[in-house]
Design an enzyme around this catalytic site. Structure first.
Site, PDB file in Angstrom:
ATOM      1  N   SER A  49      50.638  41.712  37.843  1.00  0.00           N
ATOM      2  CA  SER A  49      49.637  41.154  38.772  1.00  0.00           C
ATOM      3  C   SER A  49      50.256  39.951  39.467  1.00  0.00           C
ATOM      4  CB  SER A  49      48.403  40.697  37.981  1.00  0.00           C
ATOM      5  OG  SER A  49      47.588  39.871  38.780  1.00  0.00           O
TER       6      SER A  49
ATOM      7  N   TYR B 211      45.059  36.426  30.514  1.00  0.00           N
ATOM      8  CA  TYR B 211      45.436  37.491  31.448  1.00  0.00           C
ATOM      9  C   TYR B 211      46.742  37.106  32.165  1.00  0.00           C
ATOM     10  CZ  TYR B 211      45.058  40.713  35.445  1.00  0.00           C
ATOM     11  OH  TYR B 211      45.295  41.663  36.396  1.00  0.00           O
TER      12      TYR B 211
HETATM   13  N1  LIG Z   1      42.081  45.449  40.617  1.00  0.00           N
HETATM   14  C1  LIG Z   1      42.801  44.375  40.928  1.00  0.00           C
HETATM   15  O1  LIG Z   1      42.427  43.581  41.816  1.00  0.00           O
HETATM   16  C2  LIG Z   1      44.107  44.112  40.225  1.00  0.00           C
HETATM   17  C3  LIG Z   1      44.870  43.008  40.653  1.00  0.00           C
HETATM   18  C4  LIG Z   1      46.077  42.749  40.026  1.00  0.00           C
HETATM   19  C5  LIG Z   1      46.512  43.557  38.999  1.00  0.00           C
HETATM   20  N2  LIG Z   1      45.750  44.606  38.599  1.00  0.00           N
HETATM   21  C6  LIG Z   1      46.253  45.407  37.478  1.00  0.00           C
HETATM   22  O2  LIG Z   1      46.131  46.780  37.758  1.00  0.00           O
HETATM   23  C7  LIG Z   1      45.919  47.494  36.531  1.00  0.00           C
HETATM   24  C8  LIG Z   1      44.711  48.390  36.666  1.00  0.00           C
HETATM   25  O3  LIG Z   1      43.591  47.606  37.025  1.00  0.00           O
HETATM   26  P1  LIG Z   1      42.229  48.242  37.583  1.00  0.00           P
HETATM   27  O4  LIG Z   1      41.662  47.250  38.520  1.00  0.00           O
HETATM   28  O5  LIG Z   1      42.504  49.633  38.027  1.00  0.00           O
HETATM   29  O6  LIG Z   1      41.345  48.224  36.259  1.00  0.00           O
HETATM   30  P2  LIG Z   1      40.058  49.107  35.829  1.00  0.00           P
HETATM   31  O7  LIG Z   1      39.190  48.175  35.072  1.00  0.00           O
HETATM   32  O8  LIG Z   1      39.493  49.837  36.994  1.00  0.00           O
HETATM   33  O9  LIG Z   1      40.687  50.179  34.829  1.00  0.00           O
HETATM   34  C9  LIG Z   1      41.288  49.763  33.644  1.00  0.00           C
HETATM   35  C10 LIG Z   1      41.260  50.920  32.663  1.00  0.00           C
HETATM   36  O10 LIG Z   1      41.934  50.503  31.459  1.00  0.00           O
HETATM   37  C11 LIG Z   1      41.203  51.042  30.358  1.00  0.00           C
HETATM   38  N3  LIG Z   1      41.485  50.296  29.128  1.00  0.00           N
HETATM   39  C12 LIG Z   1      41.090  49.032  28.827  1.00  0.00           C
HETATM   40  N4  LIG Z   1      41.499  48.707  27.598  1.00  0.00           N
HETATM   41  C13 LIG Z   1      42.155  49.779  27.094  1.00  0.00           C
HETATM   42  C14 LIG Z   1      42.785  50.054  25.858  1.00  0.00           C
HETATM   43  N5  LIG Z   1      42.811  49.134  24.888  1.00  0.00           N
HETATM   44  N6  LIG Z   1      43.360  51.257  25.678  1.00  0.00           N
HETATM   45  C15 LIG Z   1      43.317  52.201  26.645  1.00  0.00           C
HETATM   46  N7  LIG Z   1      42.718  52.005  27.844  1.00  0.00           N
HETATM   47  C16 LIG Z   1      42.146  50.802  28.070  1.00  0.00           C
HETATM   48  C17 LIG Z   1      39.729  50.937  30.789  1.00  0.00           C
HETATM   49  O11 LIG Z   1      38.899  51.787  30.020  1.00  0.00           O
HETATM   50  C18 LIG Z   1      39.831  51.331  32.267  1.00  0.00           C
HETATM   51  O12 LIG Z   1      39.655  52.720  32.455  1.00  0.00           O
HETATM   52  C19 LIG Z   1      45.790  46.436  35.434  1.00  0.00           C
HETATM   53  O13 LIG Z   1      47.004  46.293  34.755  1.00  0.00           O
HETATM   54  C20 LIG Z   1      45.455  45.165  36.216  1.00  0.00           C
HETATM   55  O14 LIG Z   1      45.853  43.998  35.547  1.00  0.00           O
HETATM   56  C21 LIG Z   1      44.554  44.903  39.178  1.00  0.00           C
END
Ligand SMILES: NC(=O)c1ccc[n+]([C@@H]2O[C@H](COP(=O)([O-])OP(=O)(O)OC[C@H]3O[C@@H](n4cnc5c(N)ncnc54)[C@H](O)[C@@H]3O)[C@@H](O)[C@H]2O)c1
Length: 243
Positions: free
Chosen positions: A134, A147
């Site tokens: 991120s 985080y």
């Molecule tokens: N959305 C954003 O703005 C953003 C920004 C920067 C980085 N990211 C990164 O992108 C990645 C995906 O984010 P997203 O926004 O798609 O998240 P999201 O919340 O839409 O999806 C995350 C998924 O991870 C699963 N999960 C959580 N804990 C778990 C565990 N212990 N074991 C297995 N599965 C588990 C959840 O059930 C969910 O389906 C992450 O690594 C996040 O840090 C997202």
């Protein structure tokens, strides 16, 4: 070259978009999530996809799932470590249990995943790993100490793994900025508009736009790229307003 890619956190958001994108490029895709919804999501991607319910912080779940994936779809030759949890709380109010759980899922979950998938990855020569970090790895923002620490840890782990496994496994990282997924549902439309205005492109990104970057890094077009972190943030990290 394609093969079998295992994507964590694939029940929704960036993980689901990545699974869909890689399946479209001919990969067999194994979708792993703690949410049982992942089974249905995988079923929607066709016969080259399977869903597996498990927790990335549990080494026993990794052993079980990688064994099942190998039997169902073949050895894991690509890994996308994407699952996350976050607890937006300042450090003076964060419990040690919350801090530890975020490290266990976000950072140690990647350790377990790479460690368990290594035999298939190394045999692929090169195996491919993409770790989802991120922009929080590089910039301080309020209320996300654990985080941010895990995301910074993942960029270091990327470089370390790339050096360790050399030509056997290419390891890269993506650092998304604001991407419209369920993570944003707790914010108001005004807050979301403010975040969009803080990017150069003036909008939030979509999960598909991060999936495209992951697919590039895992694919053959990135054959000379390893140990790199690719920022996918619509210019969020290069935009500053001093007025
Ligand atoms: N959305 C954003 O703005 C953003 C920004 C920067 C980085 N990211 C990164 O992108 C990645 C995906 O984010 P997203 O926004 O798609 O998240 P999201 O919340 O839409 O999806 C995350 C998924 O991870 C699963 N999960 C959580 N804990 C778990 C565990 N212990 N074991 C297995 N599965 C588990 C959840 O059930 C969910 O389906 C992450 O690594 C996040 O840090 C997202």
């Amino acid at each position: 070259m394609t093969g079998t890619a295992l994507i964590t956190g694939a029940a929704r958001g960036i993980g689901e978009a990545t699974a869909r994108c890689l399946a479209g490029q001919g990969w067999q895709v194994a979708l792993m999530d703690r949410d049982p919804e992942v089974i249905e999501v995988a079923a929607g991607l066709g016969s080259q996809a399977r869903g597996y319910t498990g927790d990335v912080s549990d080494p026993g779940d990794w052993e079980r799932i990688v064994g099942a994936v190998t039997a169902d779809l073949g050895p894991v030759t690509g890994l996308v470590s994407n699952a996350l949890i976050t607890d937006p709380t300042p450090i003076d109010r964060m419990t040690p249990e919350s801090w530890q759980r975020q490290l266990d899922v976000n950072l140690t979950g990647t350790f377990h995943g790479v460690r368990t998938c290594l035999p298939g990855l190394r045999a692929a020569r090169p195996g491919r790993v993409v770790i989802v970090s991120s922009v929080h790895a590089f910039f301080g923002l309020p209320d996300v100490p654990a985080y941010a620490a895990t995301k910074a840890g993942l960029t270091g782990l990327t470089r370390q793994l790339a050096v360790q496994y050399g030509s056997g496994v290419r390891v890269n990282c993506v650092a998304p900025g604001p991407i419209r997924t369920a993570q944003w549902d707790r914010l108001t439309e005004d807050e979301i508009a403010r975040s969009a205005a803080e990017t150069t492109l003036g909008r939030l990104g979509s999960p598909d736009e991060v999936a495209a970057a992951i697919a590039f890094l895992i694919g053959d077009d990135a054959s000379f790229i390893t140990g790199a972190t690719l920022t996918v943030d619509g210019g969020w990290s290069v935009t500053k307003n001093s007025s």
